[in-house]
Structure formats: C-alpha cells, structure tokens
Design an enzyme around this catalytic site. Structure first.
Site, mmCIF file in Angstrom:
data_model
loop_
_atom_site.group_PDB
_atom_site.id
_atom_site.type_symbol
_atom_site.label_atom_id
_atom_site.label_comp_id
_atom_site.label_asym_id
_atom_site.label_seq_id
_atom_site.Cartn_x
_atom_site.Cartn_y
_atom_site.Cartn_z
ATOM 1 C CG ASP A 79 -2.220 0.818 0.875
ATOM 2 O OD1 ASP A 79 -2.164 1.647 -0.057
ATOM 3 O OD2 ASP A 79 -3.240 0.668 1.557
HETATM 4 C C1 BGC Z 1 -5.075 3.118 0.015
HETATM 5 C C2 BGC Z 1 -5.204 2.080 -1.061
HETATM 6 C C3 BGC Z 1 -5.102 2.729 -2.417
HETATM 7 C C4 BGC Z 1 -3.772 3.467 -2.494
HETATM 8 C C5 BGC Z 1 -3.507 4.108 -3.837
HETATM 9 C C6 BGC Z 1 -3.855 4.011 -0.174
HETATM 10 O O1 BGC Z 1 -3.864 5.082 0.694
HETATM 11 O O2 BGC Z 1 -5.013 2.479 1.281
HETATM 12 O O3 BGC Z 1 -6.417 1.395 -0.915
HETATM 13 O O4 BGC Z 1 -5.232 1.790 -3.428
HETATM 14 O O5 BGC Z 1 -3.762 4.469 -1.493
HETATM 15 O O6 BGC Z 1 -4.281 5.218 -4.047
#
Ligand code: BGC
Length: 749
Positions: free
Chosen positions: A285
């Site tokens: 993530d």
């Molecule tokens: C989130 C993810 C997301 C990623 C990219 C993160 O802050 O937890 O679910 O896919 O950002 O935007």
C-alpha cells in the site's frame, strides 16, 4: 444430550493444502525468463518500483523531470494516477526510450466506476445481485481500459464489522460468505474472461489482510486477532478472489498480531504464495514499506526494504524504498537476488499477458476512449445498479411508492441538491455536472406532482431560520421527502468516526418537519451504517440510499414513484448504539444467552440497551410481501460424499411485482469449537409477479458444513445441523434439521 462424534483424523495438513494453482502460459513464462536474463540488477529493481504521476503530463511535466529520467532509465515498473489515453501514451513513450523497452503498468483506484460513477461498493453489496455487481465492475474496467488504465486497485475485500471505520464503504460488509461471492463477481467483472482484452483491467484483492478489523474502527491501527478468526472470517474473500484469478494483491497498512502486513511473511509467503499457490504479484500500500520504520518494526528504510522483500511484497508503491536500497542489500549479500527475480517475473508475466510487449499503446487509443466514455449504456447500467442498491428500511401504511398524481411533494434536506456527495469517496471523474441529484431526479420524474424545495441547512449545521423555512415548505406539501445523512467526505479512507449518529442539526430538522404532521419519507445517505433511532421510530418511510453515483437522483426517483420496487438487503448490521459495536449477526452463542426475558441480569446482555441491531444483516423491505412455505429436505441424514437439497415455496402475496433475496443460514449444533448461532451459506434473488409462487432450492454439501477447526484445518464434523431459511438474518421463516453421519469429512478447500 446429544453427543457429537468428534473428528479423529484430518487428512489434509495446513501447509501446502489449498488452492487451485493459477495456470501460467508456458510461452509467456519462457519469454519472461529470457527477458530476465538480459536485465541488470537495477533494471530488475526498477520493475518493483511504482510512482504516482499526478500532473506529470501536460504543462506540469517540467516539474517531474527526475521522474521522467527514472522512467527513461528503466527504473520504474508502474505508475499510478496517470490516466487518459493521451497522457498514458505520453508516459509510456518515456518507458519506450529505456534500454529494454519494458512497458509501464498504469494503475488507478477505480473503486466504483471510472467516468460513470456507480454506487459505492457497500451499496452494491446491498443488491445481493452478483450479475449487477459484475456488470458494474466490467463497465468500470471497460471505461478505465479505454483511458489507458491496465490495473485497478479494487476490489477491497476486507470484511468490516465496525461502522466507525470509514473504509467500510469500500467493501461488501460483514459476512465472509456474501463477501466471497461478491469478491469473485468483482474480480471477474474487472478482468473479464482473460486478461489482455481492451475492455478489462487487472484486479487487486486488497488489503491483505485483516485491515477491516482496525481496532476501535480507527483507520491504520494494529489488529490483534486469533488465527481462527483470521481464517474463518477475514481470509475467505481473499481466497475467493485468488481463486477467481485476481491478478494482484495489495498488502495493508495494519499490523497483524504485531507484524506489519507489509513485512508479514506468514501472510504473504506462507499463506498467499505457498499455501494458495498464488502466482500474481503483491503491491504494497502507499509507502507501507516505509511506514514499517514509523511502526517501529524496521530500523530504517534499508531495513524496511529487507523485511518487505523477504516477506513477499513485490512492488513498492510510492515509497522509493526498493529503488534506493535493494541494490545495496543484494551487493551486501543480505537479499538473495532470487527473491528479486521472483518478484520481477510475477510483474513481467502480467505485462506479457496484457499484451503490452506487443503493443505498449494498446490501451491508449483516443478514438476508442471517446467512444467508450460516451457510450449511453454506461449510464443506463449505472441507474439499474443504483436502483438495486437501495434498501427500504421502513414503509408504514405503504407511504411509498408515491402514486397520487396530484400530490405536492416537499423536497427538504441538505443533500437534496448536492451532486458531489452522490459520487462519494474514490470518485475518479471529478466533473460532477453529469451527476443527477435527488432534486434533478424527482423533479424530472414528477410529471403531474408539484415539487417544492428547502435545504433546511447543511449536513453540519442548520440555523433556526433555515429550519423555519423548511417547515414552511413542508406545511404547503402533502408529503415530505427529507434527505439526511453524511456528506461524502465523512466516509472513506482515514474517515473514521467515533460518533456515527447524524451530524449537525439534522435530528432537530427532522423533529421540526415531523411536527408538521405530514408523512415524512427519509432518504438516508451515507457510506456506512448510521445510528438514527428516533427517526427510525417516527418517520413514515425510510430509504437507505448510501451513495449511488452518477444516476443517484434518477434511481431514487424510480423507487419513490414505484417504477422500481426496492429489493436491497443490508450487507451489514446497523447498531442501535455505538456501544454495541462490533455488532454482526453470526456471533457465537454464550453460556448465558439473553432470550428476551424480562430479567436481564446474569445473562449476556446490556442493562441499558437491546442486544439486537436496529436493522439486521440481510434485512430490507419491498413494496410487496413474500410468504415462505412448504420446506422439504431431500433427506434427514447425509455423509461426506452426499448433499441435501432443501426446497421451499416462495410466493408474492402482495400487489407489486418484486424480487426477494431468500437466504439460507445453517447452524452446527455441537462442534469441537463453539460455532455461530447462524451463518449465511447461500442466497437466491428471485423475481415474482403478484400472486406468483416459485419453488426454490438450495443444495447443502460438505463445503457448506465445513469450518476451520482449532488446528485451522477445514472440514465438517459429524452431528446435527439446523437449517434456517429467511428473509433476513433476524427473520427466519422456515426451519429444518439433518444429521451429518460421517466421522470425518475433512477435505481440501
Ligand atoms: C489506500 C489504497 C489505495 C492506495 C492508492 C492508499 O492510501 O489504502 O487502498 O489503493 O492508497 O491510491
């Protein structure tokens, strides 16, 4: 007392037991191996590196010179947040200047639609309509793929039982069975039959794992959870997504029993890659590798890189941690290059599978983009899916639908005219002009009725004057439609709420309107279950409409005027008060169950609250009524190789044609572990004309009787089982029972 015959042996050991291996194409594997041989260590590490690229094309390009250089040097494997056929082409051209011309993967959070916004995932889950959910994912994929996107960071398959957690909106609710079916539908919808079509994108099962169990509902907290709970409740939708072919997984921000998911080799290597034989790749993530330093799990960025790659995180999202540290770690002998090769191969494989080596611009066709984004069918589908997502919570004296052509309708409330709110969090299309507000929808559909309007204030505040104006408008009407709820920024990532009651002065507004004596139809909007007891008691009718996307207003109007008979059922329990959280229907019994006797003491209950939810999992009304009758079990005993068919008659006893979601719950009476009082095991959504009956059947096999035992082995134990068929988890209409006679039915899941 019934004595259960316990299991004597289990055939399958935990490790290495599970999963269909994802099949790989040997020709692609060969190509990947040949390419890998030509790559320098730095180029390999480049493939594991993903950057965000907002504003990296167009006028702002100059600011991103360093990033451009990295791409041209072959040090970047994927970009997120670059979208559009033209922009992705421009950035892909940079990658084509690199030595090996390895194309970039373009990724984006296409969570509930791309150009056309569909209902939030939790709302769609309320449809219990797997075809509709699949269609929504497919159309989102089609639009995104036409706009240069190869890969969506969806579906989020985290089970969530705490409505304080803002990301509950992104998932399918509280139940592992429903969650698993929806996970499959979404993966198949996004990816199509096979990857490589220009109407499909790679899916991501996220966030692996247990992110939805954030302590106290606060985003990004650590999670302490028993192994059994992890396997029984939180992993099944991930397993279902992997089996459905999800091309990628994303790890999560939380720790699991003290170890960050990003550095958790038990999750990523032992379970996902070994036991499930998962061949796709794992993306971190957003900087979750770097965050391991802040957690206090890694000394510094280099240590974090070591821990993440060792654990099995293949791609580093926006952290630059791999890019800056892996070369040194390999040179120092701390990271075996075989680990890097394994990660690179997984990533290169999908690039071949998508067809990007043959044509890196395959998804960058501006003419196709125009055609697909302007396809009117997208909006038609969005309206259908939105209608299916609406849950009718209350309808006293058939207040709804509104059928009197001469009525004056007062539209009141802070969310009547807003468009941006309908698109909710994770909205890709920032142009809200195409969104149909409730005002647009109702005024557009009201042919002969007169429609009046007052805002009554905002979500956060109503002045006395605004309330007085709203009351004056209500007084002139025959019926009031009152929108209440959250604004869109109140749910989503990092939007945890300690208080999930209605914000601002909305209860005051409701009271003032209610006092006019007019029937009040509440249209409740939000990204999570909200608490609104007084309104639940006093409103004439309540529609829970979540956030429905582009066609929100039209879909709600269809329900209000009876063009569509609502059939949604809650995918998550709605608490009466915050103190009941986490509340979910599949709890275990206790040694002192509270069974609604008058005395509560020394029973498992609260002295100041009911045990039951305000609205139960699986609950939702229709404009018509359904009766359940004539349950029959094909036999009373089964063995492991057998199945039992349960049949019953479902009849539409009302005036409207409508759909019912008939639900099958099972209870394992006595087992080697205490089992839930009921668990959803199947459901069918059935359309019936007024007066029509259909015979419905469910097949119960050993899969439906199985659970993870204390040793985490999946199997069914001999003994009696209760069969419950109902319209909701708290509205069981038919019952039966049977006995599983085998000593042992453990098997491979
Ligand atoms: C989130 C993810 C997301 C990623 C990219 C993160 O802050 O937890 O679910 O896919 O950002 O935007």
């Amino acid at each position: 007392m019934f004595v259960r015959r316990f299991i004597l042996i289990f055939l399958i050991a935990l490790i290495g037991s599970m999963a269909k291996a994802q099949k790989q194409d040997p020709t692609i594997v060969n190509k990947v191996n040949l390419l890998l041989k030509r790559m320098t260590l730095e180029e390999k590490i480049g493939q594991l590196n993903q950057y965000t690229g907002k504003a990296m094309t167009g006028p702002a390009t100059a600011k991103k010179n360093d990033l451009q250089t990295e791409i041209k040097n072959g040090w970047v494997g994927s970009m997120l947040n670059v979208k559009g056929a033209k922009n992705t082409r421009e950035v892909q051209e940079m990658a084509m200047q690199s030595r090996l011309k390895i194309p970039l993967l373009f990724s984006l959070d296409v969570i509930h639609g791309y150009q056309t916004t569909f209902p939030i995932p939790l709302a769609e889950a309320a449809s219990w309509d797997l075809d509709a959910i699949k269609l929504s994912a497919h159309l989102a994929a089609r639009e995104a793929a036409a706009s240069g996107i190869h890969w969506t960071f969806a579906p989020m398959v985290d089970i969530a039982r705490d409505p304080r957690w803002g990301r509950i909106m992104e998932g399918a609710g509280e139940d592992p069975y429903l969650g698993s079916r929806i996970a499959e539908a979404r993966v198949k919808g996004f990816q199509g039959e096979h990857l490589g079509g220009t109407d499909a994108v790679m899916a991501t099962a996220k966030h692996f794992a247990a992110y939805g169990a954030a302590t106290a509902g606060r985003d990004y907290t650590g999670v302490e959870m028993s192994e059994h709970e992890l396997w029984q409740t939180y992993l099944p939708p991930f397993k279902a997504a992997a089996n459905a072919g999800a091309a990628t997984f994303m790890n999560s921000f939380n720790t699991l029993n003290g170890i960050p998911a990003t550095g958790n080799s038990y999750l990523l290597r032992d379970i996902l890659k070994k036991q499930w034989n998962y061949r796709g790749f794992v993306v971190s993530d957003w900087n979750s590798i770097g965050e391991m330093v802040i957690w206090g799990y890694a000394q510094n960025a280099k240590d974090a890189a070591l821990k993440a790659i060792t654990a099995g995180s293949d791609m580093d999202m926006e952290g630059s941690i791999y890019r800056k540290n892996l070369v040194a770690l390999v040179n120092e002998g701390k990271v075996n290059v075989a680990l890097i090769d394994d990660a690179v191969k997984r990533i290169l494989y999908v690039k071949y599978e998508l067809g990007l080596f043959d044509d890196p611009y395959k998804f960058c066709d501006e003419a196709r983009e125009q055609k697909v984004l302007n396809d009117p069918n997208n909006v038609i589908a969005a309206r259908t899916v939105a209608e299916k997502s609406i849950v009718l919570l209350k309808n006293e004296q058939q207040t709804l639908p509104l059928t009197n052509p001469k009525q004056t309708i007062a539209l009141i409330g802070p969310l009547v005219k807003t468009k941006r709110d309908m698109a909710a969090a994770w909205n890709v299309n920032m142009d809200t002009t195409a969104i149909v507000s409730l005002y647009d929808g109702i005024t557009g559909a009201a042919k002969t009725q007169k429609v009046l309007y007052a805002s009554g204030g905002s979500v956060q505040h109503s002045s006395d004057q605004e309330i007085a104006e709203a009351v004056a408008v209500a007084a002139k009407a025959d019926v009031v439609i009152l929108t209440l709820g959250e604004s869109y920024e109140m749910s989503g990532e990092s939007k945890s709420r300690a208080n999930i009651e209605l914000p601002g002065d909305q209860v005051k507004l409701f009271n003032a309107i209610q006092q006019t004596g007019k029937p009040v139809i509440v249209v409740m909007m939000g990204g999570r279950p909200l608490i609104f007891n007084q309104i639940a008691d006093q409103a004439s009718a309540i529609l829970y409409t979540w956030w429905l996307g582009t066609e929100a207003g039209n879909a709600i109007a269809d329900v209000v005027f009876g063009k569509y008979n609502p059939a949604g059922k809650l995918p998550v329990s709605f608490p009466r008060s915050m103190g009941q959280i986490p509340i979910f229907y599949s709890q275990t019994n206790t040694g002192r169950p509270y069974t609604n006797q008058k005395a509560k003491l020394y029973l498992s209950s609260y002295i100041d609250e009911e045990n039951t939810p305000r609205y139960a999992f699986g609950y939702g009304l229709s404009y018509t009524n359904f009766s359940y009758s004539d349950i029959q079990l094909s036999k009373n005993t089964i063995n492991a190789a057998d199945s039992i068919t349960v049949t019953f008659k479902l009849t539409n006893t009302g005036k409207y044609a409508g759909e019912e979601v008939a639900q099958l719950y099972l209870r394992d009476d006595v087992a080697s572990m205490v089992r839930p009082v009921k668990e959803l095991k199947d459901f069918k959504k059935v359309m019936l004309q007024p007066g029509e009956s259909k015979t419905i059947s469910f097949v119960i096999n050993k899969e439906k009787l199985s659970f993870y035992n204390q040793k985490l082995v999946w199997g069914a134990e001999a003994g009696t089982f209760q069969v419950m068929i109902g319209s909701a988890s708290d509205d069981i209409r038919l019952k039966g029972s049977f006995e599983l006679i085998d000593q042992l039915t453990s098997h491979n899941k």
